[in-house]
Design a protein around this motif. Structure first.
Motif, mmCIF file in Angstrom:
data_model
loop_
_atom_site.group_PDB
_atom_site.id
_atom_site.type_symbol
_atom_site.label_atom_id
_atom_site.label_comp_id
_atom_site.label_asym_id
_atom_site.label_seq_id
_atom_site.Cartn_x
_atom_site.Cartn_y
_atom_site.Cartn_z
ATOM 1 N N LEU A 122 0.824 -1.213 0.000
ATOM 2 C CA LEU A 122 0.000 0.000 0.000
ATOM 3 C C LEU A 122 0.859 1.265 0.000
ATOM 4 N N VAL A 123 1.894 1.277 0.832
ATOM 5 C CA VAL A 123 2.774 2.449 0.908
ATOM 6 C C VAL A 123 3.448 2.691 -0.436
ATOM 7 N N SER A 124 3.986 1.632 -1.038
ATOM 8 C CA SER A 124 4.646 1.767 -2.332
ATOM 9 C C SER A 124 3.681 2.315 -3.378
ATOM 10 N N TYR A 125 2.463 1.816 -3.385
ATOM 11 C CA TYR A 125 1.455 2.250 -4.359
ATOM 12 C C TYR A 125 1.171 3.743 -4.216
ATOM 13 N N PHE A 126 0.912 4.202 -2.988
ATOM 14 C CA PHE A 126 0.510 5.600 -2.798
ATOM 15 C C PHE A 126 1.692 6.565 -2.886
ATOM 16 N N LEU A 127 2.878 6.125 -2.496
ATOM 17 C CA LEU A 127 4.046 6.985 -2.676
ATOM 18 C C LEU A 127 4.319 7.222 -4.166
ATOM 19 N N GLN A 128 4.229 6.175 -4.954
ATOM 20 C CA GLN A 128 4.435 6.325 -6.391
ATOM 21 C C GLN A 128 3.394 7.261 -6.993
ATOM 22 N N ARG A 130 1.779 9.639 -5.550
ATOM 23 C CA ARG A 130 1.957 11.021 -5.090
ATOM 24 C C ARG A 130 3.352 11.557 -5.396
ATOM 25 N N GLN A 131 4.208 10.695 -5.943
ATOM 26 C CA GLN A 131 5.589 11.065 -6.245
ATOM 27 C C GLN A 131 6.286 11.623 -4.992
ATOM 28 N N ARG A 132 6.184 10.884 -3.930
ATOM 29 C CA ARG A 132 6.779 11.254 -2.649
ATOM 30 C C ARG A 132 7.727 10.152 -2.184
ATOM 31 N N ARG A 133 8.515 10.476 -1.184
ATOM 32 C CA ARG A 133 9.353 9.495 -0.502
ATOM 33 C C ARG A 133 8.854 9.357 0.930
ATOM 34 N N GLY A 134 9.102 8.192 1.533
ATOM 35 C CA GLY A 134 8.613 7.949 2.882
ATOM 36 C C GLY A 134 9.680 7.366 3.783
ATOM 37 N N THR A 158 11.498 4.314 -0.020
ATOM 38 C CA THR A 158 11.421 4.330 1.440
ATOM 39 C C THR A 158 12.774 4.161 2.109
ATOM 40 N N GLN A 159 12.862 4.704 3.305
ATOM 41 C CA GLN A 159 13.906 4.382 4.257
ATOM 42 C C GLN A 159 13.237 3.812 5.512
ATOM 43 N N VAL A 160 13.974 3.028 6.275
ATOM 44 C CA VAL A 160 13.402 2.349 7.438
ATOM 45 C C VAL A 160 14.226 2.672 8.675
ATOM 46 N N LEU A 161 13.570 3.198 9.705
ATOM 47 C CA LEU A 161 14.212 3.499 10.980
ATOM 48 C C LEU A 161 13.668 2.537 12.026
ATOM 49 N N VAL A 162 14.543 1.682 12.569
ATOM 50 C CA VAL A 162 14.132 0.687 13.558
ATOM 51 C C VAL A 162 14.756 1.034 14.909
ATOM 52 N N LEU A 210 11.270 16.269 9.189
ATOM 53 C CA LEU A 210 11.662 16.188 7.776
ATOM 54 C C LEU A 210 10.432 16.297 6.878
ATOM 55 N N PRO A 211 9.949 17.489 6.622
ATOM 56 C CA PRO A 211 8.712 17.645 5.840
ATOM 57 C C PRO A 211 8.806 17.133 4.407
ATOM 58 N N GLU A 212 10.045 16.977 3.889
ATOM 59 C CA GLU A 212 10.184 16.475 2.521
ATOM 60 C C GLU A 212 9.948 14.967 2.441
ATOM 61 N N HIS A 213 9.841 14.293 3.573
ATOM 62 C CA HIS A 213 9.551 12.859 3.625
ATOM 63 C C HIS A 213 8.244 12.634 4.386
ATOM 64 N N GLU A 214 7.430 11.687 3.901
ATOM 65 C CA GLU A 214 6.260 11.256 4.674
ATOM 66 C C GLU A 214 6.745 10.402 5.844
ATOM 67 N N ALA A 215 6.267 10.701 7.059
ATOM 68 C CA ALA A 215 6.586 9.893 8.235
ATOM 69 C C ALA A 215 5.504 8.835 8.405
ATOM 70 N N ILE A 216 5.879 7.565 8.324
ATOM 71 C CA ILE A 216 4.920 6.465 8.303
ATOM 72 C C ILE A 216 5.270 5.478 9.410
ATOM 73 N N GLY A 217 4.363 5.230 10.316
ATOM 74 C CA GLY A 217 4.614 4.263 11.372
ATOM 75 C C GLY A 217 4.498 2.843 10.856
ATOM 76 N N PHE A 218 5.471 1.984 11.199
ATOM 77 C CA PHE A 218 5.318 0.577 10.811
ATOM 78 C C PHE A 218 4.843 -0.287 11.965
ATOM 79 N N ASN A 219 4.686 0.297 13.148
ATOM 80 C CA ASN A 219 3.976 -0.412 14.206
ATOM 81 C C ASN A 219 2.474 -0.322 13.942
ATOM 82 N N SER A 220 1.690 -1.027 14.740
ATOM 83 C CA SER A 220 0.254 -1.075 14.467
ATOM 84 C C SER A 220 -0.478 0.186 14.880
#
Length: 458
Positions: A122-128, A130-134, A158-162, A210-220
């Motif tokens: 879903l994230v990949s679909y909507f980022l593409q 909207r032409q955004r990065r997350g 995407t980038q992933v912060l764990v 970082l407003p140039e990136h969408e901040a997306i939680g990968f927890n529930s």
């Protein structure tokens, strides 16, 4: 379908916005304005569907017109194609009218793959679109991070912060986490508990720099993490009674998303008559449902480490339901908890929860005995997290006639050393490759300024 925050009904957003989010602007969690409801006959007609097609029927109302049907179907087939069992989530009978729903056949060997793989698509679909990065941000004590890293490794936007507790990740998962690879992976070893990691992530999502990136939680805390769990219940209920037979579920409380999902699917039409919340000695949820007292505590290490926590984001969504979807009441209650670390529900809300939810705290000794007993009687091997759920189900089920299903969330192989010590033969741990050289650093639990400084390099 429109979504609102648990803390304010003023802003309404669409599904795509919810997918590409961490938390709502007011600090609450996104929830659908209304739940879809399916008739018994409609549910019964789904009995022969495979898992991706069932997911399409259950989840389509939550997606609405945010993406075309054909795209959503293709996305679901890709999400569930990486599971190692053709049933995706097979049921195993462990006793008379007792079952284990195996949720560990995905790439990470845990139930976290269901949410992570759906979210990645879903994230990949909507980022593409909207032409955004997350940037995917989340806390993990092992499996959640592993599932997210694997699911997003082929998502170049995407980038992933764990964030994970430096000294509280199981050895096997710790090695896997150190070896995992994603082109944009950052690992933060937090000098504290998993709850400290959760707190850091929550604060970061609320103060995203970082407003140039969408901040997306990968927890529930991200609604997709709940959506993925809804399908599990429909799948199990259909296998054991075609959607017509009353059924109970026992949930090892490694995540409250499964509990909340179970609570709302019975509102959507499933004949679920009981939910049992199984905890280990970290019994914050058990104390809530037993005594109506919920408090943030110091996590203690146990044989079921994925449950060594006391902060559960999705409890806020359940509170929203129990308080009649009153955002002002929820906001006041959650602010009080954030200030004091303690919370009690009003009596009406607590009794409403207790109509369907029971709980039990399982000791390490009981956990070990249950693993050995089940293996001796059936030859079937379960991990310590599943053992808490199986024992709680046996002790606290309200009906011997209705099937009782325990969620098996983690592959037994991840607890191979413990199972060997208990005399369970033949359990082989997953192979571990060499540690990755990708970005990682140590972070003090209270040093938010250092975290923000590190993120400047993203």
């Amino acid at each position: 379908m429109r979504y609102v925050s648990t803390r304010s009904a003023a802003e309404q957003v669409d599904f795509a916005t919810v997918v590409l989010s961490g938390v709502a602007a007011d600090g609450g969690l996104y929830v659908p304005q209304r739940l879809p409801c399916f008739s018994p006959q409609e549910i019964a007609n789904w009995s022969t569907l495979d898992y991706p097609e069932l997911a399409f029927r259950v989840l389509s109302p939550f997606v609405g017109d945010s993406l075309p049907e054909a795209d959503f179907k293709a996305l679901l087939h890709r999400a569930y194609s990486g599971f190692g069992h053709r049933a995706v989530a097979p049921l195993r009978q462990i006793d008379r009218n007792e079952w284990l729903l195996e949720l560990f056949h995905g790439p990470s060997g845990s139930a976290k793959d269901f949410a992570a793989r759906l979210q990645a698509q879903l994230v990949s679909y909507f980022l593409q679109r909207r032409q955004r990065r997350g940037v995917l941000v989340g806390a993990s004590n092992g499996d959640t991070g592993l599932a997210a890293i694997d699911a997003f490794k082929d998502c170049p936007q995407t980038q992933v912060l764990v964030f994970y507790p430096q000294n509280a990740v199981p050895e096997q998962q710790g090695r896997q986490l150190q070896a995992a690879h994603h082109p944009g992976l950052w690992r933060f070893a937090v000098q504290g508990s998993f709850d400290d990691c959760q707190t850091l992530v929550s604060r970061l999502l609320r103060q995203w720099p970082l407003p140039e990136h969408e901040a997306i939680g990968f927890n529930s805390s991200n609604w997709v993490g709940v959506m993925a769990q809804l399908v599990l219940y429909f799948h199990a209920v259909l296998q054991l009674g075609g959607g017509q037979r009353p059924i109970g579920f026992s949930v090892p409380a490694a995540s409250f998303a499964e509990v909340y999902a179970g609570y709302i699917v019975q509102k959507m039409g499933l004949p679920i008559t009981q939910m049992i919340v199984a905890t280990n000695s970290n019994d914050a949820l058990h104390q809530l449902f037993l005594k109506n007292r919920y408090s943030r505590g110091q996590a203690r290490q146990s044989l079921s480490p994925a449950m060594d926590l006391s902060l559960f984001a999705n409890l806020e969504r359940l509170v929203w339901e129990l308080y009649g979807q009153d955002p002002q009441a929820v906001a006041a209650l959650m602010r009080g908890f954030e200030d004091s670390g303690e919370m009690s529900l009003n009596n009406e809300a607590w009794l409403q929860a207790r109509m369907i939810i029971d709980s039990y705290s399982v000791s390490d000794e009981e956990t070990g005995k249950e693993i050995v007993s089940l293996y001796r009687d059936t030859g079937y091997v379960i991990d310590p997290h599943a053992a808490t759920g199986v024992l709680a189900a046996r002790l606290y089920r309200r009906s011997l006639v209705a099937p009782m299903v325990t969620l098996g969330e983690i592959a037994p192989a991840k607890s191979a050393r413990l199972l060997g010590e208990l005399g369970i033969p033949g359990v082989v741990p997953p192979a571990v490759v060499a540690p990755s050289t990708q970005q990682w650093q140590t972070l003090a639990a209270d040093d938010f300024a250092a975290l923000l400084h590190s993120l400047k390099a993203l």
